[in-house]
Design an enzyme around this catalytic site. Structure first.
Site, PDB file in Angstrom:
ATOM      1  N   GLY A  15     175.099 -33.484 -20.140  1.00 38.76           N
ATOM      2  CA  GLY A  15     176.543 -33.682 -19.971  1.00 38.76           C
ATOM      3  C   GLY A  15     176.999 -34.965 -20.645  1.00 38.76           C
ATOM      4  O   GLY A  15     176.319 -35.992 -20.534  1.00 38.76           O
ATOM      5  N   ARG A  25     176.871 -46.433 -31.396  1.00 34.05           N
ATOM      6  CA  ARG A  25     177.262 -47.521 -32.313  1.00 34.05           C
ATOM      7  C   ARG A  25     176.283 -48.689 -32.200  1.00 34.05           C
ATOM      8  O   ARG A  25     175.824 -49.252 -33.202  1.00 34.05           O
ATOM      9  CB  ARG A  25     178.678 -47.984 -31.961  1.00 34.05           C
ATOM     10  CG  ARG A  25     179.158 -49.247 -32.659  1.00 34.05           C
ATOM     11  CD  ARG A  25     180.556 -49.578 -32.135  1.00 34.05           C
ATOM     12  NE  ARG A  25     181.078 -50.805 -32.686  1.00 34.05           N
ATOM     13  CZ  ARG A  25     180.888 -51.998 -32.131  1.00 34.05           C
ATOM     14  NH1 ARG A  25     180.137 -52.126 -31.049  1.00 34.05           N
ATOM     15  NH2 ARG A  25     181.418 -53.076 -32.684  1.00 34.05           N
ATOM     16  N   VAL A  27     173.176 -48.659 -31.091  1.00 31.93           N
ATOM     17  CA  VAL A  27     171.825 -48.319 -31.591  1.00 31.93           C
ATOM     18  C   VAL A  27     171.814 -48.420 -33.123  1.00 31.93           C
ATOM     19  O   VAL A  27     170.914 -49.031 -33.714  1.00 31.93           O
ATOM     20  CB  VAL A  27     171.417 -46.889 -31.124  1.00 31.93           C
ATOM     21  CG1 VAL A  27     170.163 -46.420 -31.855  1.00 31.93           C
ATOM     22  CG2 VAL A  27     171.201 -46.868 -29.611  1.00 31.93           C
ATOM     23  N   ARG A  76     172.489 -28.696 -24.012  1.00 30.41           N
ATOM     24  CA  ARG A  76     171.330 -28.573 -23.116  1.00 30.41           C
ATOM     25  C   ARG A  76     170.418 -27.548 -23.776  1.00 30.41           C
ATOM     26  O   ARG A  76     170.876 -26.483 -24.156  1.00 30.41           O
ATOM     27  CB  ARG A  76     171.773 -28.127 -21.733  1.00 30.41           C
ATOM     28  CG  ARG A  76     172.633 -29.179 -21.023  1.00 30.41           C
ATOM     29  CD  ARG A  76     172.938 -28.798 -19.585  1.00 30.41           C
ATOM     30  NE  ARG A  76     173.518 -29.920 -18.863  1.00 30.41           N
ATOM     31  CZ  ARG A  76     174.821 -30.044 -18.577  1.00 30.41           C
ATOM     32  NH1 ARG A  76     175.659 -29.111 -18.938  1.00 30.41           N
ATOM     33  NH2 ARG A  76     175.267 -31.089 -17.933  1.00 30.41           N
ATOM     34  N   ASP A 107     168.778 -37.374 -16.423  1.00 30.13           N
ATOM     35  CA  ASP A 107     167.347 -37.194 -16.154  1.00 30.13           C
ATOM     36  C   ASP A 107     166.729 -36.029 -16.921  1.00 30.13           C
ATOM     37  O   ASP A 107     165.558 -36.107 -17.307  1.00 30.13           O
ATOM     38  CB  ASP A 107     167.033 -37.139 -14.647  1.00 30.13           C
ATOM     39  CG  ASP A 107     167.861 -36.117 -13.904  1.00 30.13           C
ATOM     40  OD1 ASP A 107     168.676 -35.419 -14.559  1.00 30.13           O
ATOM     41  OD2 ASP A 107     167.692 -36.012 -12.681  1.00 30.13           O
ATOM     42  N   GLY A 108     167.516 -34.977 -17.198  1.00 25.97           N
ATOM     43  CA  GLY A 108     166.992 -33.866 -18.001  1.00 25.97           C
ATOM     44  C   GLY A 108     166.617 -34.363 -19.396  1.00 25.97           C
ATOM     45  O   GLY A 108     165.585 -33.976 -19.962  1.00 25.97           O
ATOM     46  N   THR A 129     175.320 -40.883 -17.852  1.00 29.11           N
ATOM     47  CA  THR A 129     175.804 -39.770 -17.028  1.00 29.11           C
ATOM     48  C   THR A 129     176.816 -40.309 -16.027  1.00 29.11           C
ATOM     49  O   THR A 129     176.617 -41.389 -15.466  1.00 29.11           O
ATOM     50  CB  THR A 129     174.666 -39.045 -16.270  1.00 29.11           C
ATOM     51  OG1 THR A 129     175.254 -38.275 -15.200  1.00 29.11           O
ATOM     52  CG2 THR A 129     173.642 -39.978 -15.674  1.00 29.11           C
ATOM     53  N   ILE A 130     177.877 -39.531 -15.807  1.00 31.80           N
ATOM     54  CA  ILE A 130     178.894 -40.000 -14.860  1.00 31.80           C
ATOM     55  C   ILE A 130     178.382 -39.942 -13.424  1.00 31.80           C
ATOM     56  O   ILE A 130     179.005 -40.473 -12.521  1.00 31.80           O
ATOM     57  CB  ILE A 130     180.208 -39.193 -14.965  1.00 31.80           C
ATOM     58  CG1 ILE A 130     180.016 -37.737 -14.524  1.00 31.80           C
ATOM     59  CG2 ILE A 130     180.791 -39.269 -16.366  1.00 31.80           C
ATOM     60  CD1 ILE A 130     181.322 -37.038 -14.187  1.00 31.80           C
ATOM     61  N   ASP A 131     177.229 -39.266 -13.223  1.00 34.96           N
ATOM     62  CA  ASP A 131     176.724 -39.075 -11.848  1.00 34.96           C
ATOM     63  C   ASP A 131     176.048 -40.320 -11.266  1.00 34.96           C
ATOM     64  O   ASP A 131     175.867 -40.400 -10.053  1.00 34.96           O
ATOM     65  CB  ASP A 131     175.717 -37.913 -11.815  1.00 34.96           C
ATOM     66  CG  ASP A 131     176.371 -36.569 -12.089  1.00 34.96           C
ATOM     67  OD1 ASP A 131     177.606 -36.485 -12.007  1.00 34.96           O
ATOM     68  OD2 ASP A 131     175.643 -35.608 -12.399  1.00 34.96           O
ATOM     69  N   ASP A 133     173.014 -41.071 -11.213  1.00 33.43           N
ATOM     70  CA  ASP A 133     171.900 -40.611 -10.369  1.00 33.43           C
ATOM     71  C   ASP A 133     170.532 -40.785 -11.017  1.00 33.43           C
ATOM     72  O   ASP A 133     169.581 -40.111 -10.649  1.00 33.43           O
ATOM     73  CB  ASP A 133     172.111 -39.143  -9.980  1.00 33.43           C
ATOM     74  CG  ASP A 133     172.136 -38.225 -11.203  1.00 33.43           C
ATOM     75  OD1 ASP A 133     172.322 -38.726 -12.330  1.00 33.43           O
ATOM     76  OD2 ASP A 133     171.968 -37.007 -11.032  1.00 33.43           O
ATOM     77  N   ARG A 175     176.873 -32.443  -8.800  1.00 33.26           N
ATOM     78  CA  ARG A 175     176.210 -31.236  -8.313  1.00 33.26           C
ATOM     79  C   ARG A 175     175.093 -31.590  -7.337  1.00 33.26           C
ATOM     80  O   ARG A 175     174.921 -30.963  -6.321  1.00 33.26           O
ATOM     81  CB  ARG A 175     175.622 -30.470  -9.500  1.00 33.26           C
ATOM     82  CG  ARG A 175     175.828 -29.008  -9.364  1.00 33.26           C
ATOM     83  CD  ARG A 175     175.420 -28.154 -10.530  1.00 33.26           C
ATOM     84  NE  ARG A 175     175.108 -28.777 -11.781  1.00 33.26           N
ATOM     85  CZ  ARG A 175     175.529 -28.323 -12.952  1.00 33.26           C
ATOM     86  NH1 ARG A 175     176.328 -27.280 -13.004  1.00 33.26           N
ATOM     87  NH2 ARG A 175     175.163 -28.896 -14.082  1.00 33.26           N
ATOM     88  N   ARG A 248     196.213 -28.605   0.361  1.00 31.06           N
ATOM     89  CA  ARG A 248     196.254 -28.305  -1.070  1.00 31.06           C
ATOM     90  C   ARG A 248     194.901 -28.724  -1.652  1.00 31.06           C
ATOM     91  O   ARG A 248     194.394 -29.805  -1.351  1.00 31.06           O
ATOM     92  CB  ARG A 248     197.366 -29.094  -1.767  1.00 31.06           C
ATOM     93  CG  ARG A 248     198.764 -28.657  -1.349  1.00 31.06           C
ATOM     94  CD  ARG A 248     199.059 -27.244  -1.829  1.00 31.06           C
ATOM     95  NE  ARG A 248     200.416 -26.799  -1.497  1.00 31.06           N
ATOM     96  CZ  ARG A 248     200.745 -26.158  -0.389  1.00 31.06           C
ATOM     97  NH1 ARG A 248     199.832 -25.897   0.532  1.00 31.06           N
ATOM     98  NH2 ARG A 248     201.991 -25.769  -0.180  1.00 31.06           N
TER      99      ARG A 248
HETATM  100  O1  F6P Z   1     175.660 -34.237 -15.157  1.00 33.74           O
HETATM  101  C1  F6P Z   1     176.992 -34.570 -15.142  1.00 33.74           C
HETATM  102  C2  F6P Z   1     177.836 -33.444 -14.636  1.00 33.74           C
HETATM  103  O2  F6P Z   1     179.143 -33.816 -14.932  1.00 33.74           O
HETATM  104  C3  F6P Z   1     177.704 -33.071 -13.159  1.00 33.74           C
HETATM  105  O3  F6P Z   1     178.359 -33.939 -12.280  1.00 33.74           O
HETATM  106  C4  F6P Z   1     178.285 -31.694 -13.158  1.00 33.74           C
HETATM  107  O4  F6P Z   1     177.842 -30.975 -12.064  1.00 33.74           O
HETATM  108  C5  F6P Z   1     177.789 -31.132 -14.438  1.00 33.74           C
HETATM  109  O5  F6P Z   1     177.578 -32.226 -15.305  1.00 33.74           O
HETATM  110  C6  F6P Z   1     178.709 -30.135 -15.076  1.00 33.74           C
HETATM  111  O6  F6P Z   1     178.118 -29.621 -16.198  1.00 33.74           O
HETATM  112  P1  F6P Z   1     178.805 -28.706 -17.297  1.00 33.74           P
HETATM  113  O7  F6P Z   1     179.393 -29.608 -18.314  1.00 33.74           O
HETATM  114  O8  F6P Z   1     177.693 -27.918 -17.845  1.00 33.74           O
HETATM  115  O9  F6P Z   1     179.856 -27.911 -16.621  1.00 33.74           O
END
Ligand code: F6P
Length: 325
Positions: A15, A25, A27, A76, A107-108, A129-131, A133, A175, A248
């Protein structure tokens, strides 16, 4: 001291995250500064398998530090998980004389880096990654921008929820990880936050918090849900059926992944990119760049990924103290 590598590649995978361009830039320019050639690889690991390359100069990374997304595209790749795919990627490196790869992603991406380094290619990972994690680092590129974007969106929702005295259920990304949800929840003063790390319990995590807030005179409620914790639509239905409110539901989705990176993401990306090139030039491999107490450090990828990252307990405790009282 002579460089251990003469030519390296840089790629983004998984992602995308705001700040990836700033890392690319950095690197490229850090490599050029050391007289190491740098080649861009498009479309992540699958680009490496297919030899999808883009020659990079200092000029080709000009004007991208402020841009979201990734100019190298991202993907991916299932093929890269197979031995045949890895062998093809290693062959591309040999053909092009790429002695090192900087892989920017989550991590992937790092699992791919681990596997490729077994084929004799030096690989260094940069967490993007925005997560937020990645186990071994306090910070991942993109988290700051994504959390600020989500906060801005939730603030807008709050205005209209206040006017109409409504309940809002807003779903943020994550996720498998609730860092973004928890951080955003703290920043917006949410009534409740649902994270994937906690088994969802409607009564304890939502209903009771809304009740407490209502008993304290509140007439609008903000429920922040990480996408992996529960379905925001389902939570909305439960609120309607069990509490008689008319909520909502808003799913922020990929809005959170775009946009111009914040100063923090640009600076972190630039520092991390510089360090990644330094490690390759020193002959190191299978390392991941990390931020620890605002210092840029590195870990062995195997060790880094094996560490256990739990939700920030202090942030969770503070959120619990603030919500529904
Ligand atoms: O890994 C970052 C992330 O934004 C997760 O938070 C989210 O679940 C996933 O990617 C969404 O992935 P895609 O871009 O494949 O919809």
């Amino acid at each position: 001291m002579e460089n251990a590598v003469k030519r390296i590649g840089v790629l983004t995978s998984g992602g995308d995250a705001p700040g990836m361009n700033a890392a690319i830039r950095s690197v490229v320019r850090s490599a050029l500064k050391r007289e190491v050639e740098c080649v861009g690889i498009r479309r992540g690991w699958s680009g490496l398998i297919n030899g999808d390359i883009l020659p990079m100069t200092s000029a080709s990374v000009s004007g991208i530090i402020n841009r979201g997304g990734t100019v190298l595209y991202t993907a991916r790749s299932d093929e890269f998980r197979t031995e045949a795919g890895l062998q093809k990627a290693a062959n591309t490196c040999k053909l092009l004389g790429l002695e090192g790869i900087v892989a920017i992603g989550g991590d992937g991406t790092f699992r791919g880096a681990q596997d490729l380094s077994k084929y004799g290619i030096s690989v260094v990972g940069i967490p993007g990654t925005i997560d937020n994690d990645i186990v071994c680092t306090d910070y991942t590129i993109g988290f700051d921008t994504a959390s600020n974007t989500a906060v801005e969106c939730v603030d807008r929702l709050r205005d209209t929820m206040q006017s109409h005295e409504r309940c809002s259920v807003v779903e943020v990304m994550g996720r498998h990880a609730g860092y973004l949800a928890l951080y955003v929840g703290l920043a917006v003063g949410a009534t409740a936050v649902l994270v994937p790390e906690e088994k969802y319990d409607f009564n304890a995590h939502v209903a009771e918090k809304i009740r407490r807030a209502r008993l304290n005179g509140k007439t609008n409620f903000m429920i922040v849900v990480a996408e992996g914790a529960a379905s925001a639509v389902e939570v909305g239905k439960q609120i309607q059926e069990q509490l008689g409110l008319d909520p909502r539901v808003t799913i922020l989705g990929h809005i959170q992944r775009g946009g111009s990176p914040t100063a923090k993401d640009r600076v972190m990306a630039t520092r991390m990119g510089y360090e990644a090139v330094s490690l390759l030039a020193e002959g190191k491999s299978n390392r991941v760049i990390c931020s620890k107490n605002n210092k840029i450090v590195d870990y062995d990828i195997d060790e880094g990924l094996a560490m256990k990252k739990t939700l920030n307990a202090e942030e969770y405790e503070v959120m619990e103290a603030m919500s529904g009282v």
